[in-house]
Design an enzyme around this catalytic site. Structure first.
Site, PDB file in Angstrom:
ATOM      1  CG  ASP A   1      23.426 -29.554  -4.165  1.00 37.21           C
ATOM      2  OD1 ASP A   1      24.115 -30.302  -4.877  1.00 37.21           O
ATOM      3  OD2 ASP A   1      22.466 -29.945  -3.466  1.00 37.21           O
TER       4      ASP A   1
ATOM      5  N   GLY B   1      31.135 -35.515  -6.213  1.00 35.79           N
ATOM      6  CA  GLY B   1      32.308 -36.242  -6.723  1.00 35.79           C
ATOM      7  C   GLY B   1      32.320 -36.379  -8.230  1.00 35.79           C
TER       8      GLY B   1
ATOM      9  CG  ASP C   1      22.359 -37.007  -2.082  1.00 38.18           C
ATOM     10  OD1 ASP C   1      23.368 -36.388  -2.483  1.00 38.18           O
ATOM     11  OD2 ASP C   1      21.254 -36.471  -1.922  1.00 38.18           O
TER      12      ASP C   1
HETATM   13  C1  GAL Z   1      21.651 -32.925  -2.995  1.00 38.46           C
HETATM   14  C2  GAL Z   1      22.733 -33.005  -1.930  1.00 38.46           C
HETATM   15  C3  GAL Z   1      22.077 -33.371  -0.619  1.00 38.46           C
HETATM   16  C4  GAL Z   1      21.057 -32.310  -0.266  1.00 38.46           C
HETATM   17  C5  GAL Z   1      20.057 -32.141  -1.410  1.00 38.46           C
HETATM   18  C6  GAL Z   1      19.125 -30.973  -1.187  1.00 38.46           C
HETATM   19  O1  GAL Z   1      22.212 -32.591  -4.227  1.00 38.46           O
HETATM   20  O2  GAL Z   1      23.679 -33.958  -2.319  1.00 38.46           O
HETATM   21  O3  GAL Z   1      23.046 -33.500   0.390  1.00 38.46           O
HETATM   22  O4  GAL Z   1      21.709 -31.100  -0.014  1.00 38.46           O
HETATM   23  O5  GAL Z   1      20.720 -31.935  -2.628  1.00 38.46           O
HETATM   24  O6  GAL Z   1      18.277 -30.779  -2.268  1.00 38.46           O
END
Ligand code: GAL
Length: 447
Positions: free
Chosen positions: A123, A161, A181
């Site tokens: 992430d 992205g 997301d």
């Molecule tokens: C977001 C990510 C999600 C999930 C989440 C966990 O940044 O896009 O898919 O992994 O973090 O905190």
């Protein structure tokens, strides 16, 4: 790898409520439901780690939810014949504020490899503002650290992205997220599709655009904000379209629904088991689908791809109470040996439609002696003199996917005509409303 990763991930349904037991039950369910040959990666997302690193600085499992440690769960998942994946962030903390990998890329890659993991989602949280503007070198360092391990670890870059990961990670990552997301409404699914369509040229064998994890069978909240009302899960029709688009666009297909639930909807399992559809991802030339044609009946509505980047959070107007978007989309995915997959998608929200496609005029595809199959077994007819394909009774928001395979004779395909956002005329009333909404949401986000 012969196709993008397919599997199951904890995040969409469970967020921070994860335990070893829950994950093993999902892994067992994948096997019991006979899905393991289609979806073979079990991925543990955020919140698996303890708030403290070990004395020698290694990441360690949260001892309450993973009392036996991460190696133990990896072994158990491998014993079921599945692969296992894990999550970290490129910054100092994960998005849930737990320890992440910044400054420890090599150590964490070695730890994760030592535990036996096969996949790593990385992430973008926990970077300083300055680092956030240029995350590429950090992702690259993590890539090098993963490559140095004995184990093959599939590297998934989760940069939402934002900093064009399709460019900076295009060669070293197996996949990169194209947007922020997903959440379980069909218009969000379509926003992601609209935005990601133009990124198709960046997808190549072994390196794919990741449209985020599937929301089939998941009920959640708007924008994933807990205080917003619960949203109903996608319908069967929407789920089929969601899965079909992910498959033909060559995205990883990572499920999130509770497969171990006693109330599991078996119709969804049947939808997810569509091997003919999923096999399109394994076609040797690995071309992602493009939206080749848009058939309209009424005033057009701007696709959200006009408002890219952060603004992909804006709702898609096709599903607003303001009216039907009245258009049908034809997507094509070029396959090896002159074959072609054609997806007919009724993007309108009210009318059932019969959709006629002229292979020559609409798709510039003229192949003799075609074998035509529909992966969803829906009603269709094919006129082999006029080269027209008619999909019957396509439900609103529904779709079907044909595979056209030339058996002999002459065949020519004149490439894909890309529908660009600028080719859409915008109905002015709706544009004004869209701008108004955009303005309100920006103010709302600021306050
Ligand atoms: C977001 C990510 C999600 C999930 C989440 C966990 O940044 O896009 O898919 O992994 O973090 O905190």
């Amino acid at each position: 790898m012969a196709h993008p990763v397919r599997g199951w991930n904890t995040w969409n349904n469970y967020q921070f409520n994860i335990t070893e037991d829950l994950i093993l039950r999902q892994a067992q369910a994948i096997v019991d439901l006979n899905l393991s040959h289609l979806y073979n990666y079990i991925v543990i997302d955020d919140c698996w780690m303890s708030p403290e690193r070990s004395l020698s600085n290694e990441l360690q499992a949260d001892s309450n939810s993973f009392p036996n440690g991460m190696k133990s769960i990896a072994d158990k998942v491998h014993d079921l014949g599945l692969k296992i994946g894990l999550y970290t962030s490129i910054g100092e903390t994960t998005c849930e504020g737990l320890p992440a990998s910044h400054g420890y890329y090599y150590l964490d890659a070695a730890t994760i490899s030592g535990w036996g993991f096969d996949f790593l989602k990385v992430d973008t949280c926990g970077l300083t503002r300055e680092q956030m503007f240029n995350p590429a070198p950090f992702y690259e360092q993590m890539g090098v650290a993963l490559k140095a391990q004995e184990r093959d670890i599939v590297y998934n870059v989760c940069n939402w992205g934002i900093w064009e990961p399709w460019i900076f990670a295009g060669d070293f990552a197996a996949s990169w997220r194209t947007t922020t997301d997903i959440f379980p409404t069909f218009w969000r699914v379509l926003q992601i599709v609209d935005y990601s369509e133009s990124l198709a040229p960046f997808s190549k064998p072994g390196h794919y655009n990741d449209l985020d994890m599937l929301e089939v069978g998941v009920s959640g909240t708007l924008f994933n904000w807990e205080w917003t009302p619960k949203i109903r899960p996608l319908t069967h029709v929407e789920s089929k379209t969601h899965l079909s688009l992910w498959a033909i666009m060559n995205s990883p297909i990572v499920l999130g629904l509770n497969l171990a639930s006693p109330d599991l909807d078996l119709k969804l399992v049947e939808i997810l088991s569509n091997e003919k559809l999923l096999n399109l991802q394994a076609d040797p030339i690995q071309r992602p689908a493009r939206r080749q044609l848009v058939k309209t009946e009424g005033p057009l509505i701007a696709p959200t791809s006009l408002f890219t980047g952060f603004l992909t959070m804006l709702p898609h107007f096709c599903f607003s109470p303001l009216g039907d978007c009245t258009y049908v989309e034809i997507w094509t995915k070029q396959l090896s040996h002159d074959a072609l997959a054609v997806m007919v998608f009724n993007r309108g929200s009210s009318k059932i439609r019969d959709v006629k496609v002229s292979l020559k005029e609409d798709l510039h595809y003229s192949c003799e002696n075609l074998i035509v199959e529909d992966v969803w077994n829906s009603d269709f007819s094919y006129d082999d003199e006029l080269y027209t394909l008619t999909a019957s009774k396509v439900a609103p928001q529904g779709s079907t996917v044909f595979i056209l395979t030339p058996s002999s004779g002459i065949c020519s395909y004149n490439g894909i005509q890309h529908i660009d956002a600028n080719n859409f005329k915008i109905d002015s009333n709706r544009l004004v409303l869209l701008l108004l909404l955009w303005f309100i949401s920006l103010r709302f986000i600021k306050s």
